[in-house]
Scaffold this motif. Structure first.
Motif, PDB file in Angstrom:
ATOM      1  N   GLN A  13       0.712  -1.181   0.085  1.00  0.00           N
ATOM      2  CA  GLN A  13       0.194   0.019   0.033  1.00  0.00           C
ATOM      3  C   GLN A  13       0.926   1.219  -0.120  1.00  0.00           C
ATOM      4  O   GLN A  13       1.754   1.462   0.762  1.00  0.00           O
ATOM      5  N   LYS A  17      -1.624   8.401  -3.349  1.00  0.00           N
ATOM      6  CA  LYS A  17      -2.119   7.783  -4.706  1.00  0.00           C
ATOM      7  C   LYS A  17      -1.140   8.293  -5.692  1.00  0.00           C
ATOM      8  O   LYS A  17      -0.582   9.026  -6.149  1.00  0.00           O
ATOM      9  N   GLN A  23       1.172   5.275 -12.454  1.00  0.00           N
ATOM     10  CA  GLN A  23       0.485   3.894 -12.566  1.00  0.00           C
ATOM     11  C   GLN A  23       0.687   3.188 -13.818  1.00  0.00           C
ATOM     12  O   GLN A  23       1.140   1.953 -13.794  1.00  0.00           O
ATOM     13  N   GLU A  49      -0.950  -6.185 -10.217  1.00  0.00           N
ATOM     14  CA  GLU A  49      -2.066  -5.176 -10.557  1.00  0.00           C
ATOM     15  C   GLU A  49      -1.806  -3.887  -9.623  1.00  0.00           C
ATOM     16  O   GLU A  49      -1.324  -4.102  -8.505  1.00  0.00           O
ATOM     17  N   ARG A  51      -4.474  -1.406  -7.704  1.00  0.00           N
ATOM     18  CA  ARG A  51      -5.860  -1.293  -7.470  1.00  0.00           C
ATOM     19  C   ARG A  51      -6.236   0.122  -6.798  1.00  0.00           C
ATOM     20  O   ARG A  51      -5.230   0.376  -5.724  1.00  0.00           O
ATOM     21  N   TYR A  52      -7.176   1.004  -7.162  1.00  0.00           N
ATOM     22  CA  TYR A  52      -7.471   2.093  -6.608  1.00  0.00           C
ATOM     23  C   TYR A  52      -6.378   3.172  -6.466  1.00  0.00           C
ATOM     24  O   TYR A  52      -6.350   4.091  -5.877  1.00  0.00           O
ATOM     25  N   GLU A 139     -10.036 -11.607  -2.273  1.00  0.00           N
ATOM     26  CA  GLU A 139     -11.636 -11.444  -2.817  1.00  0.00           C
ATOM     27  C   GLU A 139     -12.622 -11.182  -1.678  1.00  0.00           C
ATOM     28  O   GLU A 139     -13.485 -10.452  -1.971  1.00  0.00           O
ATOM     29  N   TRP A 142     -10.294  -8.811   2.155  1.00  0.00           N
ATOM     30  CA  TRP A 142      -9.454  -7.487   2.074  1.00  0.00           C
ATOM     31  C   TRP A 142     -10.195  -6.184   2.387  1.00  0.00           C
ATOM     32  O   TRP A 142      -9.456  -5.342   2.917  1.00  0.00           O
ATOM     33  N   GLU A 143     -11.331  -6.018   1.611  1.00  0.00           N
ATOM     34  CA  GLU A 143     -12.085  -4.868   2.024  1.00  0.00           C
ATOM     35  C   GLU A 143     -13.222  -4.968   2.935  1.00  0.00           C
ATOM     36  O   GLU A 143     -13.973  -6.225   2.498  1.00  0.00           O
TER      37      GLU A 143
END
Length: 159
Positions: A13, A17, A23, A49, A51-52, A139, A142-143
């Motif tokens: 993380q 951003k 990216q 990948e 993400r966000y 999946e 994680w969130e």
């Protein structure tokens, strides 16, 4: 290409951003790396990948070849290179990520604690559990809502 739910994942993380240009650069570095990633000479079935705009996720399906210490070291070296090149912090586990609507926000542990304290982060706020270890966990775990995450045990005294 389909990956087993038991595939191993590593989530890194960022403290900020990535810009769209960053990216794109990062994704091409990750693709070059995963295309030639090997463990004891065996090709690894891997993908990467972003993400966000905050999370770099590496996935390896070990049904073909197991990840070794050396192959993990090579991935960590790549992440450290990305960290230096883009001047971001990808290893600080004290940065907390959560969602406000569809937007991801990353704060220091202290700021996160303050937000929990003043009820800006509620038991239902979506937080990111970067400790997930498999694709299935990524999946499904994680969130997660704050109340179902490890964050709630660390910050329980504030709820």
């Amino acid at each position: 290409m389909s990956f087993s739910p038991q595939s191993r994942v590593w989530v890194y993380q960022s403290n900020r951003k990535f810009t769209p240009a960053e990216q794109s650069d990062i994704l091409s570095k990750l693709a070059s790396f995963t295309n030639q990633w090997k463990a004891h000479g065996n090709e690894l079935l891997a993908k990467a990948e972003v993400r966000y705009g905050f999370f770099i996720i590496l996935t390896v399906d070990e049904s073909q070849a197991n990840v070794t210490g050396c192959s993990i070291d090579s991935s960590v070296r790549l992440i450290k290179e990305i960290e230096q090149e883009f001047n971001v912090d990808l290893f600080n586990r004290f940065n907390m990520a959560y969602k406000v609507g569809d937007e991801v926000i990353v704060n220091s542990k202290e700021d996160f604690e303050t937000l929990v304290n003043i009820k800006q982060i509620t038991p239902d706020t979506i937080v990111f559990n970067n400790m997930v270890q498999t694709l299935a966990e990524l999946e499904t775990k994680w969130e997660v809502p704050f109340k179902q995450s490890w964050h709630s045990t660390v910050f329980a005294h504030l709820l």
